[in-house]
Design an enzyme around this catalytic site. Structure first.
Site, PDB file in Angstrom:
ATOM      1  N   LYS A  13       8.148   2.956   3.187  1.00  0.00           N
ATOM      2  CA  LYS A  13       6.890   3.568   3.657  1.00  0.00           C
ATOM      3  C   LYS A  13       6.487   3.054   5.038  1.00  0.00           C
ATOM      4  O   LYS A  13       6.148   3.817   5.920  1.00  0.00           O
ATOM      5  CB  LYS A  13       5.708   3.218   2.736  1.00  0.00           C
ATOM      6  CG  LYS A  13       5.802   3.591   1.323  1.00  0.00           C
ATOM      7  CD  LYS A  13       4.505   3.242   0.594  1.00  0.00           C
ATOM      8  CE  LYS A  13       4.157   1.766   0.508  1.00  0.00           C
ATOM      9  NZ  LYS A  13       5.073   0.922  -0.238  1.00  0.00           N
ATOM     10  N   ARG A 160       8.745 -12.186   5.033  1.00  0.00           N
ATOM     11  CA  ARG A 160       7.423 -12.281   4.407  1.00  0.00           C
ATOM     12  C   ARG A 160       7.449 -13.277   3.261  1.00  0.00           C
ATOM     13  O   ARG A 160       8.429 -13.319   2.516  1.00  0.00           O
ATOM     14  CB  ARG A 160       7.020 -10.899   3.855  1.00  0.00           C
ATOM     15  CG  ARG A 160       6.415 -10.007   4.903  1.00  0.00           C
ATOM     16  CD  ARG A 160       6.198  -8.620   4.403  1.00  0.00           C
ATOM     17  NE  ARG A 160       5.575  -8.513   3.093  1.00  0.00           N
ATOM     18  CZ  ARG A 160       5.148  -7.359   2.574  1.00  0.00           C
ATOM     19  NH1 ARG A 160       5.283  -6.238   3.271  1.00  0.00           N
ATOM     20  NH2 ARG A 160       4.597  -7.314   1.388  1.00  0.00           N
TER      21      ARG A 160
HETATM   22  P1  AMP Z   1       2.407  -4.406   1.121  1.00  0.00           P
HETATM   23  O1  AMP Z   1       2.645  -4.909   2.501  1.00  0.00           O
HETATM   24  O2  AMP Z   1       1.854  -3.016   1.104  1.00  0.00           O
HETATM   25  O3  AMP Z   1       3.632  -4.557   0.240  1.00  0.00           O
HETATM   26  O4  AMP Z   1       1.284  -5.340   0.482  1.00  0.00           O
HETATM   27  C1  AMP Z   1       1.459  -6.730   0.332  1.00  0.00           C
HETATM   28  C2  AMP Z   1       0.461  -7.266  -0.668  1.00  0.00           C
HETATM   29  O5  AMP Z   1      -0.870  -7.024  -0.183  1.00  0.00           O
HETATM   30  C3  AMP Z   1       0.511  -6.607  -2.038  1.00  0.00           C
HETATM   31  O6  AMP Z   1       1.484  -7.189  -2.886  1.00  0.00           O
HETATM   32  C4  AMP Z   1      -0.912  -6.851  -2.529  1.00  0.00           C
HETATM   33  O7  AMP Z   1      -1.086  -8.197  -2.934  1.00  0.00           O
HETATM   34  C5  AMP Z   1      -1.726  -6.670  -1.259  1.00  0.00           C
HETATM   35  N1  AMP Z   1      -2.133  -5.252  -1.073  1.00  0.00           N
HETATM   36  C6  AMP Z   1      -1.701  -4.387  -0.098  1.00  0.00           C
HETATM   37  N2  AMP Z   1      -2.309  -3.195  -0.209  1.00  0.00           N
HETATM   38  C7  AMP Z   1      -3.141  -3.291  -1.286  1.00  0.00           C
HETATM   39  C8  AMP Z   1      -4.024  -2.391  -1.936  1.00  0.00           C
HETATM   40  N3  AMP Z   1      -4.182  -1.115  -1.503  1.00  0.00           N
HETATM   41  N4  AMP Z   1      -4.719  -2.840  -3.015  1.00  0.00           N
HETATM   42  C9  AMP Z   1      -4.582  -4.111  -3.447  1.00  0.00           C
HETATM   43  N5  AMP Z   1      -3.754  -5.003  -2.906  1.00  0.00           N
HETATM   44  C10 AMP Z   1      -3.032  -4.618  -1.824  1.00  0.00           C
END
Ligand code: AMP
Length: 214
Positions: A13, A160
Site C-alpha cells: 500500500k 522498522r
Molecule cells: P503501518 O505503517 O500502517 O503498518 O502502521 C504501523 C503501526 O502503527 C501499526 O501496527 C499500528 O500499531 C499503528 N497504526 C497505523 N495506522 C493505524 C490505524 N489506522 N489505527 C490504529 N493503529 C494504527
C-alpha cells in the site's frame, strides 16, 4: 480523488501510495508514518502510541481519528488524497464516513491490494526505508541498483522496529480480525476495487492506475 488503500501489512500500500503521489501529486496520508513521526519526535501522542505499535496492536481510535481529522483539514488534502493504513477497523471506517460527509467530500473508491498472506512474512522482514530519500525498498526484491543508489547517496537502509518476526505475526492477526471487516464494509457500500498485489511494483502500479481510471 479521495481514495482508501486497503491491504495487509506488507501488501505494498505504502509503495503504491508513494508512487501515486510522485506521479499525480495525490497526497499520501499514512497513519503509520504520522505515528512514527510522533514517536520519533517524542510528543505526548507518540509516547501514548508507542507501546501498541511495538506490540503490533492498533493504536487507540481516539488518537488516530484526532490525527486524521487534523490532517484532512490541511490545504494539501483539499484536492484529494490517498489514505494508507487507515481505516484499520470498522469504528474508524464509520468515523471517516462521517468526517467526509461533514465536509461534503465523500470517498470515491477503496482499493484492496490483494496479496497471499503466506508471502507477507518475507516482504515484511526484508523491508527497509532509505534514510536519505524515504523510499521504501526491500533487500529481497528491490533492484540492486536502487539499494546501491541509497547507499551511494550516503543513506542507510533502515528497518522498522515492528518489522520483526514476532510483531509481524501479531500485525497479521490484527489485520484478519479487525481490518478484513473494513474490506467487507466497502464492498457492501459498492466502493471496493480489488487489485492483484503480486508481482513487480511497476506491474501492480499499472493495475492500480487502471482501476482508478475505470
Ligand atoms: P503501518 O505503517 O500502517 O503498518 O502502521 C504501523 C503501526 O502503527 C501499526 O501496527 C499500528 O500499531 C499503528 N497504526 C497505523 N495506522 C493505524 C490505524 N489506522 N489505527 C490504529 N493503529 C494504527
Amino acid at each position: 480523488m479521495r481514495i482508501v488503500f486497503l491491504g495487509a501489512p506488507g501488501s505494498g500500500k505504502g509503495t503504491q501510495a508513494q508512487r501515486l503521489m510522485a506521479q499525480h501529486g495525490t497526497v499520501q496520508l499514512s497513519t503509520g508514518d504520522l505515528l512514527r513521526e510522533a514517536v520519533a519526535a517524542g510528543t505526548p501522542l507518540g509516547l501514548r502510541a508507542k507501546a501498541a505499535m511495538d506490540a503490533g496492536e492498533l493504536v487507540s481510535d481516539d488518537i488516530v481519528l484526532g490525527m486524521i481529522r487534523d490532517r484532512l483539514r490541511r490545504d494539501d488534502a483539499a484536492p484529494g488524497f490517498v489514505l494508507d493504513g487507515f481505516p484499520r477497523n470498522l469504528a474508524q471506517a464509520r468515523a471517516l464516513e462521517v468526517m467526509l460527509a461533514e465536509i461534503g467530500c465523500p470517498l470515491d473508491t477503496a482499493v484492496l491490494i490483494d496479496v497471499d498472506l503466506d508471502n507477507l512474512q518475507k516482504r515484511l522482514t526484508g523491508r527497509r526505508t532509505c534514510s536519505v530519500t524515504g523510499k521504501l525498498l526491500n533487500i529481497h526484491f528491490s533492484p540492486q541498483a536502487d539499494l546501491d543508489a541509497c547507499l551511494k547517496a550516503g543513506g542507510q537502509l533502515i528497518q522498522r522496529v515492528d518489522d520483526n518476526e514476532e510483531t509481524i505475526g501479531n500485525r497479521l492477526k490484527v489485520y484478519r480480525a479487525q481490518t478484513e471487516p473494513v474490506v467487507q464494509y466497502y464492498r457492501q457500500a459498492g466502493l471496493l476495487h480489488e487489485v492483484d498485489g503480486e508481482g513487480a511494483v511497476d506491474e501492480v502500479y499499472a493495475r492500480v492506475t487502471a482501476t482508478l481510471r475505470s
